[in-house]
Design an enzyme around this catalytic site. Structure first.
Site, PDB file in Angstrom:
ATOM      1  N   SER A 279       0.807  -1.296  -0.226  1.00  0.00           N
ATOM      2  CA  SER A 279       0.135   0.077  -0.058  1.00  0.00           C
ATOM      3  C   SER A 279       0.886   1.287  -0.098  1.00  0.00           C
ATOM      4  O   SER A 279       0.453   2.229  -0.146  1.00  0.00           O
ATOM      5  CB  SER A 279      -0.971  -0.054   1.139  1.00  0.00           C
ATOM      6  OG  SER A 279      -0.328  -0.056   2.405  1.00  0.00           O
TER       7      SER A 279
ATOM      8  N   HIS B  30      -2.798  -2.908  -5.699  1.00  0.00           N
ATOM      9  CA  HIS B  30      -3.278  -2.618  -4.109  1.00  0.00           C
ATOM     10  C   HIS B  30      -4.607  -2.563  -4.165  1.00  0.00           C
ATOM     11  O   HIS B  30      -5.378  -1.827  -4.580  1.00  0.00           O
ATOM     12  CB  HIS B  30      -2.679  -1.217  -3.990  1.00  0.00           C
ATOM     13  CG  HIS B  30      -3.250  -0.844  -2.588  1.00  0.00           C
ATOM     14  ND1 HIS B  30      -3.474   0.795  -2.334  1.00  0.00           N
ATOM     15  CD2 HIS B  30      -3.226  -1.442  -1.566  1.00  0.00           C
ATOM     16  CE1 HIS B  30      -3.571   0.660  -1.024  1.00  0.00           C
ATOM     17  NE2 HIS B  30      -3.792  -0.424  -0.521  1.00  0.00           N
TER      18      HIS B  30
ATOM     19  N   GLU C  20      -5.716   0.176  -7.104  1.00  0.00           N
ATOM     20  CA  GLU C  20      -4.535   0.733  -7.593  1.00  0.00           C
ATOM     21  C   GLU C  20      -3.739  -0.157  -8.209  1.00  0.00           C
ATOM     22  O   GLU C  20      -3.214  -1.023  -7.714  1.00  0.00           O
ATOM     23  CB  GLU C  20      -3.937   1.756  -6.379  1.00  0.00           C
ATOM     24  CG  GLU C  20      -4.571   2.744  -5.795  1.00  0.00           C
ATOM     25  CD  GLU C  20      -3.897   3.530  -4.748  1.00  0.00           C
ATOM     26  OE1 GLU C  20      -3.775   4.757  -4.894  1.00  0.00           O
ATOM     27  OE2 GLU C  20      -3.144   2.716  -4.056  1.00  0.00           O
TER      28      GLU C  20
ATOM     29  N   ASN D 172      -3.295   6.469  -0.319  1.00  0.00           N
ATOM     30  CA  ASN D 172      -2.626   6.564   1.059  1.00  0.00           C
ATOM     31  C   ASN D 172      -1.659   7.638   1.104  1.00  0.00           C
ATOM     32  O   ASN D 172      -1.570   8.444   2.234  1.00  0.00           O
ATOM     33  CB  ASN D 172      -1.609   5.305   1.406  1.00  0.00           C
ATOM     34  CG  ASN D 172      -2.784   4.208   1.797  1.00  0.00           C
ATOM     35  OD1 ASN D 172      -3.666   4.536   2.358  1.00  0.00           O
ATOM     36  ND2 ASN D 172      -2.085   2.771   1.630  1.00  0.00           N
TER      37      ASN D 172
END
Length: 289
Positions: free
Chosen positions: A117, A138, A150, A188
Site C-alpha cells: 500500500s 493495491h 490501484e 494513502n
C-alpha cells in the site's frame, strides 16, 4: 488466465483469494504454515456463508467458490500460476524474502504482483526474478466490499504486464486507477496524513476520540471518523505506511504521531487486537480516551 497464487492468508490475502475464486479463478492460498492457510480458507467460508444468509449469493455459488480455493504450504506449488500476488505484512524485508522465494518457482511468463500500500514498486522489483513482470496491485480493505484497485507500474514493468493485471482486476468487478510509482501512490498519499493528523490532535488534547471522529465524519461527510478508520486498517499498518512515506520523501509532514507510535508499541493495533483508539471487547466499541 491459469491459477492465481495468493501469498498471505490474513485479512487482505483471504479477501483477494475470495474475490478471485468468486470470479472463477482457481486459487492457491499460502501462508507461513499450512494451518494458517487453512484458517484463511475457513474465514472465507464464514464470509461466504454470511453472503448466502443475506441472499447476496446462492449456496451453489458459495460452494463453487470454496472448491476453487486450495490452501498450500509455502510457494512450491505456485509454479503453474499465471499470476502470484503477495499480500504479506507491510514490511519491505518480509516482502523481499517472499519475492526471492517464489522467484525460484515462478513460471517464465508468470506475473508477480505486490499488494503493498505504500512501498515503491521499482524498489521492490529488485527482489523479483524479472522486473518487467512485476507490478503493484493495491486492493482495499475489506476486499470483497471495496470496489477499487490501484495499479502501479515500476520503472521496468512492461505494458503487457500492466494490461494483463488490469484485465484481471476488471474481471473481479473492480474499478482500476493507475498510479505512478511514488510512495503511498494515490489513496494513502492523501489518506495517511489525515489519519496521522487525527492522532496528533488526540495526543495534543485538541479533542476527544468521539469528538474528533464525529467532527470529521459529519463535517467532511465521511462514512466513519479517522480514528475509527485507523483502527479498522490496523494501527501497525498505518504506522508502517507513515514511516515509508516519511523515509521515502524526507518530508516532515509524514512524521508519525507520537501517540500512534505509542499505541503500536503497546500492541494496541485496533480491531484485530480488540483495542486501539476504541475498546472492542464489549458489544459496542468504546473510546479508550
Amino acid at each position: 488466465m491459469q491459477a492465481v497464487g495468493v501469498i498471505g492468508a490474513g485479512q487482505m490475502g483471504a479477501g483477494i483469494a475470495q474475490v478471485s475464486a468468486q470470479a472463477g479463478y482457481r486459487v492457491l492460498l499460502s501462508d507461513v504454515s499450512r494451518e494458517r492457510a487453512e484458517a484463511g480458507k475457513a474465514g472465507i467460508a464464514k464470509a461466504l456463508d454470511r453472503l448466502v444468509t443475506k441472499e447476496k449469493i446462492t449456496g451453489d455459488a458459495r460452494d463453487a467458490a470454496l472448491a476453487l480455493i486450495e490452501p498450500v504450504e509455502g510457494v512450491a506449488a505456485m509454479g503453474d500460476c499465471a499470476l502470484v500476488i503477495e499480500a504479506a505484512t507491510e514490511r519491505e524485508e518480509i516482502k523481499r524474502a517472499i519475492f526471492a522465494d517464489v522467484g525460484k518457482v515462478l513460471g517464465p511468463q508468470a506475473i508477480l504482483a505486490s499488494n503493498t500500500s505504500s512501498i515503491p514498486i521499482t524498489r521492490l522489483a529488485q527482489a523479483s526474478p524479472d522486473p518487467a513482470r512485476f507490478v503493484g496491485v493495491h486492493f482495499f480493505n475489506p476486499v470483497p466490499v471495496m470496489g477499487l484497485i490501484e495499479l502501479i507500474r515500476g520503472l521496468a514493468t512492461s505494458d503487457a504486464t500492466v494490461e494483463t493485471v488490469e484485465a484481471y482486476a476488471q474481471s473481479l468487478g473492480k474499478q482500476v486507477v493507475r498510479a505512478n510509482d511514488a510512495p503511498g501512490f494515490i489513496v494513502n498519499r492523501v489518506l495517511m496524513p489525515m489519519l496521522n493528523e487525527a492522532c496528533f490532535a488526540l495526543g495534543e488534547g485538541v479533542a476527544t476520540v468521539r469528538d474528533i471522529d464525529l467532527g470529521c465524519q459529519l463535517g467532511l461527510n465521511h462514512p466513519m471518523g479517522p480514528l475509527t478508520l485507523a483502527d479498522f486498517i490496523g494501527l501497525d499498518t498505518c504506522l508502517e505506511i507513515c514511516r515509508v512515506l516519511h523515509t521515502s520523501t524526507g518530508d516532515p509532514k509524514f512524521r508519525p504521531a507520537p501517540l500512534l507510535v505509542k499505541y503500536v508499541e503497546a500492541g494496541w493495533f485496533g480491531r484485530k487486537t480488540k483495542r486501539g483508539f476504541y475498546d472492542y471487547t464489549g458489544p459496542e466499541p468504546v473510546p479508550t480516551r
